[in-house]
Enzyme design. Sequence first.
Site, PDB file in Angstrom:
ATOM      1  N   LEU A 178      -0.990  -9.615  -6.933  1.00  0.00           N
ATOM      2  CA  LEU A 178      -0.339  -8.457  -7.530  1.00  0.00           C
ATOM      3  C   LEU A 178       0.209  -7.492  -6.488  1.00  0.00           C
ATOM      4  O   LEU A 178       1.184  -6.796  -6.728  1.00  0.00           O
ATOM      5  CB  LEU A 178      -1.324  -7.707  -8.431  1.00  0.00           C
ATOM      6  CG  LEU A 178      -1.889  -8.497  -9.614  1.00  0.00           C
ATOM      7  CD1 LEU A 178      -2.930  -7.681 -10.360  1.00  0.00           C
ATOM      8  CD2 LEU A 178      -0.767  -8.915 -10.558  1.00  0.00           C
ATOM      9  N   GLY A 232      -3.204  -2.088   3.324  1.00  0.00           N
ATOM     10  CA  GLY A 232      -3.650  -2.152   4.698  1.00  0.00           C
ATOM     11  C   GLY A 232      -4.982  -2.864   4.858  1.00  0.00           C
ATOM     12  O   GLY A 232      -5.229  -3.487   5.888  1.00  0.00           O
ATOM     13  N   ASP A 272      -4.733  10.838  -2.716  1.00  0.00           N
ATOM     14  CA  ASP A 272      -3.548  10.001  -2.500  1.00  0.00           C
ATOM     15  C   ASP A 272      -2.812   9.803  -3.824  1.00  0.00           C
ATOM     16  O   ASP A 272      -2.373   8.693  -4.146  1.00  0.00           O
ATOM     17  CB  ASP A 272      -3.954   8.649  -1.885  1.00  0.00           C
ATOM     18  CG  ASP A 272      -2.760   7.911  -1.280  1.00  0.00           C
ATOM     19  OD1 ASP A 272      -1.750   8.577  -0.943  1.00  0.00           O
ATOM     20  OD2 ASP A 272      -2.817   6.680  -1.149  1.00  0.00           O
TER      21      ASP A 272
END
Length: 778
Positions: free
Chosen positions: A120, A124, A241
Amino acid sequence: MVAAVSGRRGATVPNTVNQHLDDLVGRLALNRGLVSPEDLMEALSEQAIAMVSPDGTPKPHRPLSEILIEKGYLTESQLASLLQEIEARLAPTMGGGEVGAGLAAAAQTRLGKYTLIRELGRGGMGCVFEAYDTELNRKVALKLMYAKPHLDPSEITPEEERFLREAQLTAHVPKHPNIVSLYEAGILDGRRFIAMEYIEGVSMLDWRQQPGVTLRQTITILRDVTLAVHHAHQHGVIHRDLKPQNVLITRDGRPYVTDFGLAKAVGAHKHISLTASGMTVGTPTYMSPEQAQGLKTVDHRTDIYSLGVMLYEILAGRPPFAGETAIEILMKAVKHNLPRPSSVMEAVREPAFDASIENICLKAMARLPKDRYATAEDLAQDLTQWLAGKEVRVRLPKPSPFGEEKRSYRWIFAAVVALVLGIVIPPALPLLFSQRTDTGTLDQADALLEAGRYREALVAYAQVLAVDPKNVRAEAGRQRTLARLDAQSEKEREAALAAKQEAEAARREAETARRALEEREAELIREALEAKAAAEAARRAAETAARAEIEALRQAEAQEDASEQTERERLAAARAAAEARALAAERKAQQAQEQLAQARQAAAGSRPPSPILPGRSPLPAVAIDPDRLKPGLIAECFTGTDFDAFAVRRIDPLINFRWLKQPAWPSGPPDGFSIRWTGFLRVPETRRYQFEAFSDDGVRLFIDDAIILSDWTAFYRHKTSGGCSLEAGFHRIRLEYFEHDHDALLTLSWVPDNKWEARVIEPEFFFHDPAGLEPKAD
């Protein structure tokens, strides 16, 4: 066949087959997360360069697998596993020449109880797969860490801690209809994983581009996301984030917040947080000023700022500040006033939005946290009021004085440089940059350089040059700092190479020891098999001699004129002698079988028992008062595979267990344990009985101190059988079992009648003496 073609240089095969095999190895290694996309691209580039000589003539094909091993991206065992899987999947297609058909089959991989369906996305630290849970029959989103065998363990540990932190923080947030749920986390085949709720949808970024999506629908989605973020804040988790890429939207328009990889814990869960104070993390476009500076005071209002940036994009069709680098984006954010969305719209909206929604956005994006909404819930309430068509009054902060903002620009500029360099900003530097650029400032930067704090010195020189680009002393200091950083990096690389070489030497020594142990195990098994064969030959010879002697006696009976009584006595004596020799041969065969089991146990490192072998005559029943017996067997549970430490005692009505990876008793270990059952077996009639044990791993069965079953080895899911003659009544029974690793299961069956169908021994045949339940001494 596949291993031979892809693993040997210079093998004579068509180039198209070599290319297909390279494609299979590369894609399967990538799908299983054994190599990263960057590692694979580097190996493919080296392979392409090696295929052509300097004069332009083609060179022999060099297998991709050879390059991956040479660079340390794959180990020999990992490559062997890949090649076996490829060979198994391509076997049906190689004859027809359709190598590509095998590639599609190789795309699906089994990892524990999960079947990987498709990739999908990648990040990192790892990749996310759509997978299928074969035990619970449901789809999941399976996040796997990259396997990087060429990295030093010290480089992998921080990634594992961040990976684990995402699972821990997500687990601390109770179920919410707009937050992706976590199912489980752990290690499969040596790789860390997180299994999450699978959401069939697209990111908010892609969803906004779909035709027919209105402004009101988009703000409704953002309102729901804001309430989900408030739910996380209430339980001590800050996301840090938030951006459209981390919001998934289903076909029915339901948003889900995901990816807590950079989340921070506060309050009761503060010990879970990994990022040190002062570390700058996040996405520059959506990062609040205090988060960009790495301040210790970052709290839940940094998420409110990110939600404001997302609202700004919805209104204006673009982010508030754009640039090609992180420095450019953040410097624009701190040097320029925030323009109203209506002043930078990329296209005219129909219908146009009013000033109140703009004011909601500007308040959420206030530069100072105290000027923003106090909670995400307050922001969601204003959005709800606006969606309902009600008047929303928003109090915007006053602009800061010019001098105060100018002083903050210098500090935030240093923070941006630190963000790009990836360092932690020390507490002393804000004071350093709040002063004018003078000789004292450069002296402090030089002192940082001489103290070996190179990255901090580089930030200081960068701040001076930002104010005075022609400052010769600052430029010279910056160059000296860069040179020392390069020298330091070279030393670190040399140290890492030396450590890698030491680790490789240790691996080779361990491999040599393992091979020696396997050879010794094979030798012991071979000796035991030879002993068993010799015993079997002796038994057959004894049977042949007995039959010959009986036949001779029969012939003598017809020839001699002795009395009938004397002949019968002589024949009976001969038969008895023959049966005795046959019994002796049978016992030798059983002893040979026991020697084979002992050899296997010696190879597995466990001590064999000293059994009493059952004879041909029925074992007599023990004399005991049935009224004093109670149903079930006494089970004594131990930690350790050799009854090392007593843990708990209980009564089990029958022996039919499938613990798999679950503990055998509450708070007990799932692996590395042993159990001993004792009591009485009620035999309904006198005859021969056959017993069977299906186990994973070792099992031993004793009846009246005679060994019936013995396979004390760590074998995966195997069946052991044996038999003996028993007199009707009660017999003492002792059953021992140990689990080494992997699944744990045990079933004890017998053949209780003449149908010869093995059935699990039912509870009505197991009993115990309550006197055996007295507390066990340490």
